[in-house]
Design a protein around this motif. Structure first.
Motif, mmCIF file in Angstrom:
data_model
loop_
_atom_site.group_PDB
_atom_site.id
_atom_site.type_symbol
_atom_site.label_atom_id
_atom_site.label_comp_id
_atom_site.label_asym_id
_atom_site.label_seq_id
_atom_site.Cartn_x
_atom_site.Cartn_y
_atom_site.Cartn_z
ATOM 1 N N ASP A 125 -53.925 -1.695 66.269
ATOM 2 C CA ASP A 125 -53.288 -0.701 67.121
ATOM 3 C C ASP A 125 -53.969 0.654 66.965
ATOM 4 O O ASP A 125 -54.987 0.779 66.263
ATOM 5 N N LEU A 126 -53.423 1.679 67.612
ATOM 6 C CA LEU A 126 -54.044 2.997 67.610
ATOM 7 C C LEU A 126 -54.095 3.604 66.210
ATOM 8 O O LEU A 126 -55.079 4.272 65.849
ATOM 9 N N VAL A 127 -53.061 3.381 65.409
ATOM 10 C CA VAL A 127 -53.063 3.908 64.041
ATOM 11 C C VAL A 127 -54.236 3.322 63.248
ATOM 12 O O VAL A 127 -54.951 4.044 62.534
ATOM 13 N N ASP A 128 -54.440 2.010 63.362
ATOM 14 C CA ASP A 128 -55.569 1.370 62.683
ATOM 15 C C ASP A 128 -56.893 1.966 63.163
ATOM 16 O O ASP A 128 -57.808 2.202 62.372
ATOM 17 N N PHE A 129 -56.983 2.199 64.471
ATOM 18 C CA PHE A 129 -58.226 2.727 65.038
ATOM 19 C C PHE A 129 -58.511 4.128 64.510
ATOM 20 O O PHE A 129 -59.647 4.459 64.143
ATOM 21 N N GLU A 130 -57.476 4.949 64.459
ATOM 22 C CA GLU A 130 -57.658 6.313 63.948
ATOM 23 C C GLU A 130 -58.012 6.305 62.469
ATOM 24 O O GLU A 130 -58.807 7.138 62.005
ATOM 25 N N LEU A 131 -57.466 5.363 61.715
ATOM 26 C CA LEU A 131 -57.823 5.216 60.308
ATOM 27 C C LEU A 131 -59.291 4.805 60.176
ATOM 28 O O LEU A 131 -60.009 5.297 59.290
ATOM 29 N N ALA A 132 -59.741 3.918 61.059
ATOM 30 C CA ALA A 132 -61.146 3.504 61.045
ATOM 31 C C ALA A 132 -62.069 4.685 61.327
ATOM 32 O O ALA A 132 -63.141 4.805 60.727
ATOM 33 N N GLU A 133 -61.650 5.564 62.218
ATOM 34 C CA GLU A 133 -62.453 6.759 62.503
ATOM 35 C C GLU A 133 -62.574 7.649 61.272
ATOM 36 O O GLU A 133 -63.643 8.214 60.998
ATOM 37 N N ILE A 134 -61.489 7.762 60.519
ATOM 38 C CA ILE A 134 -61.513 8.547 59.276
ATOM 39 C C ILE A 134 -62.466 7.904 58.267
ATOM 40 O O ILE A 134 -63.291 8.568 57.633
ATOM 41 N N PHE A 135 -62.360 6.589 58.099
ATOM 42 C CA PHE A 135 -63.233 5.862 57.182
ATOM 43 C C PHE A 135 -64.695 6.036 57.588
ATOM 44 O O PHE A 135 -65.569 6.254 56.742
#
Length: 224
Positions: free
Chosen positions: A209-219
């Protein structure tokens, strides 16, 4: 053979497989990881979506087919998608004995991870699957309701500290190495001769979901 299943529809995050993560579409990370280990002629992106096909082929990887309609719905299972890909290649004279399933939602799984998992696989196994150590330990923090509606530990235990609990492994969805003959007779969750390949929390990130995607961007920003 390598299969990267990429359905066009996604309720959690629309068009996620080709949504740009950093400077490239999400699916490109998995294609690049596969290419670190395998030649293009054994890498199959199985999709029902013309736009995904276009994006993949813009990377120089030919998409051999679009899935038939019965494998393009919300209820289509990965198992049937894998059997369809196996049949497609076997009908054209390519008879592999091992299937490498790489989900496009695991951008931080690399070719090194794939090679390490392959080193664990042999003919005595039905599958090697990538996992991470779960923080949600059923001996300690996971609860179920009993017949009276009271919360009880999901697994019976007398542990007072999480550190004392048995380690529990969570399938992270990044790598599945599967014996094809076994897969033809049993679904993935029915395979019994299975060994684990352990990955870190960061490399195990699965985008749903979007939360996972935003976390991936941080990583991505942190580790690039």
């Amino acid at each position: 053979m390598v299969v990267i299943p990429a359905r066009g529809g996604s309720k959690g995050l629309p068009r996620k497989n080709i949504k740009d993560l950093g400077e490239k579409p999400l699916i490109q990370y998995t294609i690049e990881a596969a290419r670190e280990v395998f030649n293009d002629d054994v890498i199959c992106v199985s999709t029902d979506d013309k736009k995904i096909k276009e994006v993949v082929e813009s990377l120089g990887l030919k998409v051999p087919f679009l899935r038939p309609p019965e494998l393009a719905s919300d209820t289509s299972g990965t198992y049937e998608v894998l059997l369809h890909a196996i049949d497609f290649y076997q009908n054209r004279g390519y008879i592999p004995d091992t299937l490498i399933l790489l989900q496009p939602t695991s951008p931080f799984r690399t070719g090194i991870h794939i090679k390490e998992a392959l080193a664990l696989f042999d003919n005595s196994l039905e599958m090697v699957v990538s996992v991470k150590e779960t923080k949600s330990n059923p001996y300690y923090v996971l609860k179920e309701e009993d017949s009276n509606g009271w919360l009880v530990n999901s697994k019976e235990s007398n542990f007072n500290r999480r550190q004392d609990c048995p380690k529990v492994w969570e399938v992270n969805g990044a790598i599945y190495l599967i014996n094809i003959e076994a897969l033809k007779s049993k679904k993935i969750n029915e395979l019994s001769k299975v060994k684990k390949y352990v990955m870190s929390e960061e490399s195990s990130l699965d985008i749903d979901d979007l939360v996972d995607f935003e976390l991936a961007e941080i990583f991505l920003e942190k580790y690039k």
